[in-house]
Scaffold this active site. Structure first.
Site, mmCIF file in Angstrom:
data_model
loop_
_atom_site.group_PDB
_atom_site.id
_atom_site.type_symbol
_atom_site.label_atom_id
_atom_site.label_comp_id
_atom_site.label_asym_id
_atom_site.label_seq_id
_atom_site.Cartn_x
_atom_site.Cartn_y
_atom_site.Cartn_z
ATOM 1 N N HIS A 174 -31.891 -45.499 39.306
ATOM 2 C CA HIS A 174 -31.524 -44.425 40.046
ATOM 3 C C HIS A 174 -31.968 -43.151 39.776
ATOM 4 O O HIS A 174 -31.790 -42.222 40.179
ATOM 5 C CB HIS A 174 -29.953 -44.412 40.226
ATOM 6 C CG HIS A 174 -29.297 -44.224 41.673
ATOM 7 N ND1 HIS A 174 -29.859 -43.130 42.311
ATOM 8 C CD2 HIS A 174 -28.512 -44.630 42.594
ATOM 9 C CE1 HIS A 174 -29.313 -42.905 43.413
ATOM 10 N NE2 HIS A 174 -28.337 -44.062 43.703
ATOM 11 N N ARG A 175 -32.623 -43.155 38.364
ATOM 12 C CA ARG A 175 -33.189 -41.962 38.102
ATOM 13 C C ARG A 175 -34.391 -41.585 38.963
ATOM 14 O O ARG A 175 -34.805 -40.350 38.980
ATOM 15 C CB ARG A 175 -33.555 -41.943 36.703
ATOM 16 C CG ARG A 175 -32.364 -41.815 35.553
ATOM 17 C CD ARG A 175 -32.808 -42.164 34.315
ATOM 18 N NE ARG A 175 -33.419 -43.442 34.071
ATOM 19 C CZ ARG A 175 -33.886 -43.887 32.868
ATOM 20 N NH1 ARG A 175 -34.046 -42.998 31.774
ATOM 21 N NH2 ARG A 175 -34.943 -45.011 32.832
#
Length: 486
Positions: free
Chosen positions: A456-457
């Protein structure tokens, strides 16, 4: 220049520091050819065969099977000119005993050590070439055909009485002042005078103290299986009239516990998964799709004359769907590098494979540039190599995006953990017949569920959802997607 050259254990890939000698494929006195496999070594990534850097005659084996050796340690000595007459100072066969005297400086000076990696002799793979040298192990390089073992010339030397030089682990000749001659491993189907067993089975037998020469195998062509070894270790008879179903029953001791050393591939996998799980914030999304048209497209593909000898499976279409979806959403094929995101134009497509040695993830290099037929051939070669235990460390490095096919185990989907350095992994579930609303009516259709885990980064919910939707759209109607996307 000395006739005797000592070959050190090379770095087999990505800074590995040690390897365990699984099997010697030659013995003292054997005449060997250039690039002939001489030893099988297990590292934290794979079991690989190391080829000879020189032709000649084996003078000494420095470490027995089952020994863990550090990279750079001498493992074998080769006389590169055996026809020149007897040696002035014959090399003494190495022995694991720590009581042996240390060789003199004069005797060591008569031995030439193999050049360090990256300094190999010209003419060998990794040697001098336009553009500089590449530190590549002799015998490695791009594969253009299916891997086959080079047949050895000449007959296998007659073994001393009571010693079997077939595929046997744990057998040792009578005590002598030198190390027992290494076993010659003949893995040809139907070979006589030896025991058929895969390297992981031989390793298990050695750990449990089981003599493979006393067993009757229940596997294909009479080969010894893990179950045969485990039953022998527990005292049960393994002589059977016909093959038995694999049970994978553990062998428990008197305390009703079994302790399995964590090493090799399993150890590296555990370290990588733990690091990934607690470094990259994972998110997983799921999508259930009707793949009836995709299954029909596969049937039509199998029916074409030019595809009749090609292994065609649903995984082929899933792989193609992922590759095309990456072209539309390239950020999914990237790596988090601290203060920057590295987006890659090439796709090294990893395929998770469960083997007897643990989970491995070999990858198809630059898969996005392959045609559908080339991709099918590459996947077939990858799977067959993994099943045979011959996947090299190079084949498992550099992956950028991975598919795990849990459907082959009858599982609908899962939440896979990202391989380190990758931003997405797709779980492909089982294809099942299910009631599905199709054209306003409930019909029986072939349905599967996809699970996409992503970092999700790099990949936010919108990008991950669109990528997963692209893969699902392709599998819903692959022929229309190929026309529209390419």
């Amino acid at each position: 220049m000395s006739r005797i050259k000592t070959f050190n254990l090379p770095d087999l890939g990505e800074g590995l520091t040690e390897g365990e000698i699984l099997a010697w494929l030659v013995k003292v006195g054997d005449t060997i050819e250039l690039n002939q496999p001489i030893v099988e070594v297990e590292t934290a990534k794979a079991a690989v065969e190391i080829p000879a850097k020189w032709a000649g005659q084996v003078q000494a084996i420095h470490h027995p099977e089952g020994t863990t050796v550090e990279v750079g340690t001498p493992i074998i000595a080769i006389d590169t000119d055996p026809g020149a007459g007897p040696l002035e100072a014959p090399s003494t066969t190495a022995t694991p005993s720590a009581d042996l005297p240390t060789p003199s400086a004069a005797s060591l000076a008569a031995v030439e050590v193999a050049p360090a990696e990256g300094m190999v002799e010209p003419g060998l793979i990794g040697g001098a070439a336009p553009g500089g040298r590449t530190a590549v192990l002799v015998g490695y390089g791009p594969r253009t055909t299916a891997a086959k073992r080079r047949p050895r010339k000449g007959a296998v030397p007659t073994a001393p009485a009571g010693v079997d030089h077939g595929v046997v682990v744990g057998d040792k000749p009578a005590a002598t002042p030198t190390i027992p001659a290494p076993q010659v491993h003949d893995r040809r189907n139907g070979a006589t005078g030896g025991v058929l067993a895969k390297p992981p089975v031989r390793k298990l037998a050695k750990d449990l103290g089981v003599d493979l020469g006393t067993l009757t195998g229940s596997g294909p062509l009479g080969s010894i299986t893990r179950e045969d070894v485990q039953q022998a270790a527990s005292g049960a008879s393994v002589v059977v009239a016909e093959p038995i179903a694999a049970t994978s029953a553990p062998s428990f001791g008197a305390d009703r516990e079994q302790r399995i050393p964590v090493k090799g591939v399993r150890k590296l996998t555990a370290e990588n998964m733990s690091r990934s799980a607690f470094t990259a914030p994972h998110v997983t999304e799921f999508l259930t799709v009707d793949v009836t048209r995709a299954m029909k497209a596969l049937d039509r593909l199998r029916g074409r004359r030019e595809w009749r000898d090609v292994r065609v499976s649903p995984l082929l279409l899933v792989a193609k769907a992922v590759l095309l979806a990456v072209q539309r959403r390239p950020m999914v094929n990237s790596t988090w590098a601290g203060d920057e995101i590295v987006v890659k134009e090439y796709v090294n497509l990893g395929i998770a494979a469960a083997t007897e040695r643990g989970l491995i993830v070999p990858n198809v290099k630059d898969a996005g540039r392959l045609s559908l037929r080339e991709l099918a051939d590459a996947l077939t070669d990858l799977v067959q190599t993994a099943k045979s235990g011959r996947t090299s460390p190079a084949a498992m490095s550099g992956g950028t995006l991975t598919i795990t096919n849990v459907g082959v185990f009858g599982v609908d989907t899962g939440t896979p953990i990202l391989p380190p350095g990758e931003s997405a992994i797709l779980a492909f579930g089982a294809v099942r017949e299910m009631p599905w609303v199709h054209k306003g009516k409930v019909r029986v259709r072939q349905v599967t569920t996809l699970g996409l885990s992503f970092d999700h980064r790099i990949v936010d919910g919108e990008l991950g959802s669109k990528f997963l939707r692209d893969v699902g759209d392709f599998l819903t109607d692959p022929e229309a997607a190929l026309l529209a996307w390419t």
